[in-house]
Design a protein around this motif. Sequence first.
Motif, PDB file in Angstrom:
ATOM      1  N   PHE A 152       0.843  -1.193   0.000  1.00  0.00           N
ATOM      2  CA  PHE A 152       0.000   0.000   0.000  1.00  0.00           C
ATOM      3  C   PHE A 152       0.887   1.255   0.000  1.00  0.00           C
ATOM      4  N   ARG A 153       1.818   1.300   0.915  1.00  0.00           N
ATOM      5  CA  ARG A 153       2.697   2.474   1.009  1.00  0.00           C
ATOM      6  C   ARG A 153       3.444   2.716  -0.303  1.00  0.00           C
ATOM      7  N   ASN A 154       4.002   1.659  -0.867  1.00  0.00           N
ATOM      8  CA  ASN A 154       4.768   1.814  -2.112  1.00  0.00           C
ATOM      9  C   ASN A 154       3.921   2.395  -3.232  1.00  0.00           C
ATOM     10  N   ILE A 155       2.710   1.879  -3.403  1.00  0.00           N
ATOM     11  CA  ILE A 155       1.869   2.382  -4.498  1.00  0.00           C
ATOM     12  C   ILE A 155       1.396   3.808  -4.233  1.00  0.00           C
ATOM     13  N   ILE A 156       1.047   4.112  -2.983  1.00  0.00           N
ATOM     14  CA  ILE A 156       0.583   5.474  -2.667  1.00  0.00           C
ATOM     15  C   ILE A 156       1.714   6.477  -2.903  1.00  0.00           C
ATOM     16  N   LEU A 157       2.901   6.175  -2.411  1.00  0.00           N
ATOM     17  CA  LEU A 157       4.013   7.104  -2.649  1.00  0.00           C
ATOM     18  C   LEU A 157       4.309   7.222  -4.142  1.00  0.00           C
ATOM     19  N   LYS A 158       4.206   6.139  -4.862  1.00  0.00           N
ATOM     20  CA  LYS A 158       4.475   6.184  -6.301  1.00  0.00           C
ATOM     21  C   LYS A 158       3.459   7.047  -7.040  1.00  0.00           C
ATOM     22  N   ILE A 159       2.168   6.841  -6.783  1.00  0.00           N
ATOM     23  CA  ILE A 159       1.156   7.590  -7.541  1.00  0.00           C
ATOM     24  C   ILE A 159       1.123   9.070  -7.164  1.00  0.00           C
ATOM     25  N   TYR A 160       1.608   9.392  -5.970  1.00  0.00           N
ATOM     26  CA  TYR A 160       1.687  10.803  -5.557  1.00  0.00           C
ATOM     27  C   TYR A 160       3.096  11.377  -5.755  1.00  0.00           C
ATOM     28  N   LYS A 161       3.932  10.631  -6.479  1.00  0.00           N
ATOM     29  CA  LYS A 161       5.287  11.085  -6.806  1.00  0.00           C
ATOM     30  C   LYS A 161       6.089  11.448  -5.556  1.00  0.00           C
ATOM     31  N   GLN A 162       5.925  10.646  -4.518  1.00  0.00           N
ATOM     32  CA  GLN A 162       6.670  10.787  -3.262  1.00  0.00           C
ATOM     33  C   GLN A 162       6.340  12.070  -2.497  1.00  0.00           C
ATOM     34  N   SER A 163       5.284  12.782  -2.879  1.00  0.00           N
ATOM     35  CA  SER A 163       5.002  14.103  -2.316  1.00  0.00           C
ATOM     36  C   SER A 163       3.670  14.154  -1.577  1.00  0.00           C
ATOM     37  N   CYS A 164       3.651  14.903  -0.499  1.00  0.00           N
ATOM     38  CA  CYS A 164       2.406  15.152   0.229  1.00  0.00           C
ATOM     39  C   CYS A 164       1.436  15.849  -0.723  1.00  0.00           C
ATOM     40  N   CYS A 165       0.224  15.350  -0.795  1.00  0.00           N
ATOM     41  CA  CYS A 165      -0.747  15.917  -1.733  1.00  0.00           C
ATOM     42  C   CYS A 165      -1.254  17.296  -1.311  1.00  0.00           C
ATOM     43  N   ILE A 166      -0.981  17.701  -0.091  1.00  0.00           N
ATOM     44  CA  ILE A 166      -1.396  19.035   0.367  1.00  0.00           C
ATOM     45  C   ILE A 166      -0.249  20.029   0.250  1.00  0.00           C
ATOM     46  N   THR A 167       0.914  19.664   0.750  1.00  0.00           N
ATOM     47  CA  THR A 167       2.019  20.622   0.821  1.00  0.00           C
ATOM     48  C   THR A 167       3.036  20.492  -0.305  1.00  0.00           C
ATOM     49  N   GLY A 168       3.081  19.338  -0.943  1.00  0.00           N
ATOM     50  CA  GLY A 168       4.108  19.098  -1.946  1.00  0.00           C
ATOM     51  C   GLY A 168       5.428  18.643  -1.343  1.00  0.00           C
ATOM     52  N   LEU A 169       5.499  18.525  -0.028  1.00  0.00           N
ATOM     53  CA  LEU A 169       6.715  18.060   0.633  1.00  0.00           C
ATOM     54  C   LEU A 169       7.099  16.700   0.060  1.00  0.00           C
ATOM     55  N   ASN A 170       8.321  16.575  -0.422  1.00  0.00           N
ATOM     56  CA  ASN A 170       8.720  15.356  -1.120  1.00  0.00           C
ATOM     57  C   ASN A 170       9.821  14.585  -0.392  1.00  0.00           C
ATOM     58  N   ILE A 171       9.687  14.459   0.911  1.00  0.00           N
ATOM     59  CA  ILE A 171      10.618  13.665   1.712  1.00  0.00           C
ATOM     60  C   ILE A 171       9.889  12.382   2.115  1.00  0.00           C
ATOM     61  N   PRO A 172      10.148  11.275   1.389  1.00  0.00           N
ATOM     62  CA  PRO A 172       9.402  10.045   1.641  1.00  0.00           C
ATOM     63  C   PRO A 172       9.460   9.572   3.097  1.00  0.00           C
ATOM     64  N   GLY A 173      10.549   9.840   3.791  1.00  0.00           N
ATOM     65  CA  GLY A 173      10.658   9.413   5.182  1.00  0.00           C
ATOM     66  C   GLY A 173       9.707  10.132   6.122  1.00  0.00           C
ATOM     67  N   ILE A 174       9.190  11.263   5.704  1.00  0.00           N
ATOM     68  CA  ILE A 174       8.246  12.042   6.509  1.00  0.00           C
ATOM     69  C   ILE A 174       6.810  11.797   6.049  1.00  0.00           C
ATOM     70  N   ASN A 175       6.655  11.466   4.781  1.00  0.00           N
ATOM     71  CA  ASN A 175       5.313  11.272   4.227  1.00  0.00           C
ATOM     72  C   ASN A 175       4.757   9.904   4.587  1.00  0.00           C
ATOM     73  N   ILE A 176       3.451   9.880   4.741  1.00  0.00           N
ATOM     74  CA  ILE A 176       2.745   8.680   5.184  1.00  0.00           C
ATOM     75  C   ILE A 176       1.682   8.326   4.164  1.00  0.00           C
ATOM     76  N   ALA A 177       1.559   7.041   3.906  1.00  0.00           N
ATOM     77  CA  ALA A 177       0.470   6.541   3.066  1.00  0.00           C
ATOM     78  C   ALA A 177      -0.743   6.414   3.979  1.00  0.00           C
ATOM     79  N   SER A 178      -1.581   7.423   3.948  1.00  0.00           N
ATOM     80  CA  SER A 178      -2.735   7.503   4.843  1.00  0.00           C
ATOM     81  C   SER A 178      -3.930   6.776   4.249  1.00  0.00           C
ATOM     82  N   HIS A 179      -4.638   6.077   5.100  1.00  0.00           N
ATOM     83  CA  HIS A 179      -5.897   5.464   4.695  1.00  0.00           C
ATOM     84  C   HIS A 179      -7.021   6.465   4.935  1.00  0.00           C
ATOM     85  N   ILE A 180      -7.902   6.615   3.961  1.00  0.00           N
ATOM     86  CA  ILE A 180      -9.075   7.471   4.142  1.00  0.00           C
ATOM     87  C   ILE A 180     -10.017   6.805   5.133  1.00  0.00           C
TER      88      ILE A 180
END
Length: 118
Positions: free
Chosen positions: A1-29
């Motif tokens: 799940f995490r791998n696909i979410i980070l991939k489809i969002y190009k490793q970036s937070c969809c709100i801020t654009g922050l692109n540090i994968p170690g900080i970003n989380i694959a969140s479940h709605i």
Amino acid sequence: FRNIILKIYKQSCCITGLNIPGINIASHIIPWAEDETKRLDPTNGLCLSATYDAAFDRNLISLDDDYRVIVSREISEYYTSRSVKEYFIDMAGYKISMPEKYLPNKKYLETHRNQGDF
């Protein structure tokens, strides 16, 4: 799940654009603990930085049907610091960066919104 979410969002937070994968989380709605059938569904995911993930998990922020950030009354009515204004209040109405495929499921987002005070 995490791998696909980070991939489809190009490793970036969809709100801020922050692109540090170690900080970003694959969140479940819809949290997978509530419905395991949605656990691996990429339309049940958002890539969010840690702060926004925590707020989303606690129903303090959500997304409307146009994928714009909405902020709960709990934040907007009770917290007045500059940080809250910058991180949350000012983000209200901001349209998230969309993935190229597996758009966030609008029914899942509606379920999420209904759990908060929006």
